[in-house]
Design an enzyme around this catalytic site. Structure first.
Site, PDB file in Angstrom:
ATOM      1  N   ASN A 258     -32.243   1.193  25.284  1.00  0.00           N
ATOM      2  CA  ASN A 258     -32.930   1.645  24.073  1.00  0.00           C
ATOM      3  C   ASN A 258     -32.547   0.716  22.925  1.00  0.00           C
ATOM      4  OD1 ASN A 258     -33.959   2.997  21.876  1.00  0.00           O
ATOM      5  ND2 ASN A 258     -32.529   4.724  21.991  1.00  0.00           N
ATOM      6  N   TRP A 259     -33.474  -0.155  22.576  1.00  0.00           N
ATOM      7  CA  TRP A 259     -33.181  -1.135  21.518  1.00  0.00           C
ATOM      8  C   TRP A 259     -33.263  -0.533  20.114  1.00  0.00           C
ATOM      9  CZ3 TRP A 259     -36.281  -6.135  23.284  1.00  0.00           C
ATOM     10  CH2 TRP A 259     -35.625  -6.684  24.399  1.00  0.00           C
ATOM     11  N   LYS A 260     -33.751   0.648  19.986  1.00  0.00           N
ATOM     12  CA  LYS A 260     -33.938   1.281  18.667  1.00  0.00           C
ATOM     13  C   LYS A 260     -34.749   0.320  17.760  1.00  0.00           C
ATOM     14  CE  LYS A 260     -29.869   3.925  19.646  1.00  0.00           C
ATOM     15  NZ  LYS A 260     -28.781   4.725  19.188  1.00  0.00           N
TER      16      LYS A 260
ATOM     17  N   HIS B 254     -35.449  11.701  21.338  1.00  0.00           N
ATOM     18  CA  HIS B 254     -34.142  11.085  21.106  1.00  0.00           C
ATOM     19  C   HIS B 254     -33.512  11.778  19.891  1.00  0.00           C
ATOM     20  CE1 HIS B 254     -31.116   8.194  19.864  1.00  0.00           C
ATOM     21  NE2 HIS B 254     -31.134   7.762  21.108  1.00  0.00           N
TER      22      HIS B 254
ATOM     23  N   GLU C 197     -32.065  10.736  17.362  1.00  0.00           N
ATOM     24  CA  GLU C 197     -32.409  10.142  16.064  1.00  0.00           C
ATOM     25  C   GLU C 197     -33.784  10.595  15.612  1.00  0.00           C
ATOM     26  OE1 GLU C 197     -31.510   6.088  17.131  1.00  0.00           O
ATOM     27  OE2 GLU C 197     -29.405   6.659  17.263  1.00  0.00           O
TER      28      GLU C 197
ATOM     29  N   GLU D  31     -27.450  13.034  26.146  1.00  0.00           N
ATOM     30  CA  GLU D  31     -26.787  12.190  25.148  1.00  0.00           C
ATOM     31  C   GLU D  31     -26.130  13.073  24.084  1.00  0.00           C
ATOM     32  OE1 GLU D  31     -28.612   7.964  24.905  1.00  0.00           O
ATOM     33  OE2 GLU D  31     -29.726   9.286  23.604  1.00  0.00           O
TER      34      GLU D  31
ATOM     35  N   GLY E 242     -23.503   5.702  19.471  1.00  0.00           N
ATOM     36  CA  GLY E 242     -23.181   4.657  18.492  1.00  0.00           C
ATOM     37  C   GLY E 242     -21.825   4.810  17.837  1.00  0.00           C
TER      38      GLY E 242
ATOM     39  N   SER F 204     -22.564   5.524  23.800  1.00  0.00           N
ATOM     40  CA  SER F 204     -21.491   4.518  23.833  1.00  0.00           C
ATOM     41  C   SER F 204     -21.175   4.004  25.235  1.00  0.00           C
ATOM     42  CB  SER F 204     -20.224   5.073  23.163  1.00  0.00           C
ATOM     43  OG  SER F 204     -20.475   5.323  21.800  1.00  0.00           O
TER      44      SER F 204
ATOM     45  N   GLY G 247     -27.713   2.159  24.293  1.00  0.00           N
ATOM     46  CA  GLY G 247     -28.173   1.680  22.989  1.00  0.00           C
ATOM     47  C   GLY G 247     -27.559   0.328  22.695  1.00  0.00           C
ATOM     48  N   GLY G 248     -26.481   0.325  21.933  1.00  0.00           N
ATOM     49  CA  GLY G 248     -25.840  -0.908  21.459  1.00  0.00           C
ATOM     50  C   GLY G 248     -25.632  -1.954  22.545  1.00  0.00           C
TER      51      GLY G 248
HETATM   52  P1  PGA Z   1     -25.377   3.895  22.090  1.00  0.00           P
HETATM   53  O1  PGA Z   1     -26.811   4.603  21.944  1.00  0.00           O
HETATM   54  O2  PGA Z   1     -25.265   3.381  23.497  1.00  0.00           O
HETATM   55  O3  PGA Z   1     -25.376   2.801  21.066  1.00  0.00           O
HETATM   56  O4  PGA Z   1     -24.355   4.954  21.817  1.00  0.00           O
HETATM   57  C1  PGA Z   1     -27.368   5.369  22.978  1.00  0.00           C
HETATM   58  C2  PGA Z   1     -28.699   5.926  22.553  1.00  0.00           C
HETATM   59  O5  PGA Z   1     -28.866   6.288  21.382  1.00  0.00           O
HETATM   60  O6  PGA Z   1     -29.633   6.026  23.367  1.00  0.00           O
END
Ligand code: PGA
Length: 303
Positions: A17-19, A126, A128, A219, A225, A265, A286-287
């Site tokens: 997930n590149w956001k 998600h 967010e 999640e 994050g 994470s 994500g990251g």
């Molecule tokens: P993260 O994000 O790996 O940076 O914690 C995961 C996500 O939001 O899907």
């Protein structure tokens, strides 16, 4: 599909997930690097298979499974990813979409466009989106239904906040998100039975069309994050709970085609431990998915 130690797949899923990161140009460079890493790994596996034809250890490491990789870029970058990944096994999808195919919805993206660009997956709910854009369970249910009708695989995200965990509401919360998210799609034959929409192959490979009726991503919001990963026990408990609920809601035949992935994470350093948890079929990353090397390192972890 056969489950090993509570797992669904023989080949894990790595969803990146590149956001709101990466321009089309940056995405092309990423895909190029990822394809080179994949080629190198395939060449060295083939070489060790040839050398170790009579040596069982070398042979089994040569057939080490590689995860099914899926990139989830921002909408305007999707086309560049689609072009760059042509002819590869790496799939891609959206991070969000509207539940209508077209209409007066300024600023939104149609699931039909995702489909036309060759996307096989799309995130739904998600944390967010739920927190920053006020997406409700009702909205998630509508999006999930629209995606299923188009034959795309929704990746429904569920997870509790720190406050919800501390007040002992994790179980109730994730179950509610799951039940509510599925409420428009279950029970009336909208979910295609395995074989009609396609299902994971015995090797756990996704087949075209996403291959899965649905993916559920657990999640915990407090782990996203933050560098703070949920413990093996916490992830194991929630995944088991989600699997039981999916069995109940959809029947075990359908449920056993629905992978459960963990996100929050995830990095190459903690991936193996997380993947060893029964009922974890892969990751939503994500990251660490923004760097081709770390994403690929995670994709190389086998069960
Ligand atoms: P993260 O994000 O790996 O940076 O914690 C995961 C996500 O939001 O899907």
């Amino acid at each position: 599909m056969k489950r090993a130690e509570g797992k669904l797949l023989h080949r894990p899923l790595c969803l990146g997930n590149w956001k709101m990161n990466k321009s089309p140009q940056e995405a092309r460079a990423f895909c190029q690097e990822l394809k080179s890493l994949l080629e190198e790994a395939q060449t060295s596996h083939a070489a060790s298979a040839a050398i170790g034809a009579s040596d069982k250890t070398a042979k089994s490491s040569a057939t080490q499974p590689l995860a099914q990789m899926v990139l989830l870029p921002p909408a305007l970058t999707l086309w560049a990813v689609a072009e760059s990944l042509q002819g590869t096994e790496i799939a891609y999808g959206g991070q969000n979409c509207h539940f209508e195919i077209s209409g007066a919805f300024t600023g939104e993206n149609s699931p039909k466009v995702l489909q036309e660009v060759g996307a096989q997956y799309c995130l739904v709910g998600h944390s967010e989106r739920r927190k920053l854009f006020h997406e409700t369970n009702d909205l998630c249910a509508q999006k999930l239904k629209a995606l299923i009708e188009l034959g795309l695989t929704p990746i429904l995200c569920v997870g509790e906040s720190l406050e919800e965990r501390q007040s002992g509401r994790t179980e109730a919360l994730v179950l509610e998100q799951l039940r509510e998210g599925l409420k428009l799609a279950k029970g009336d034959g909208r979910f295609k039975t395995p074989g009609t929409q396609g299902s994971a192959t015995p090797q756990g490979q996704a087949v075209p069309g996403g291959g899965f009726p649905l993916i559920v991503a657990y999640e915990p919001v407090w782990a996203i994050g933050t560098g703070q990963v949920a413990t093996v026990e916490q992830v194991g408990e929630v995944h088991q709970l989600l699997r039981q609920e999916l069995d109940q809601l959809l029947g075990s035949e359908l449920s056993q085609n629905i992978p459960l992935v963990y996100g929050g994470s995830v990095k190459p350093e903690n991936g193996a431990e997380l993947l060893a948890i029964p009922a974890v079929d892969g990751f939503l990353i994500g990251g660490a998915s923004l760097d081709a090397k770390s994403f690929f390192a995670l994709a190389q972890l086998g069960f």
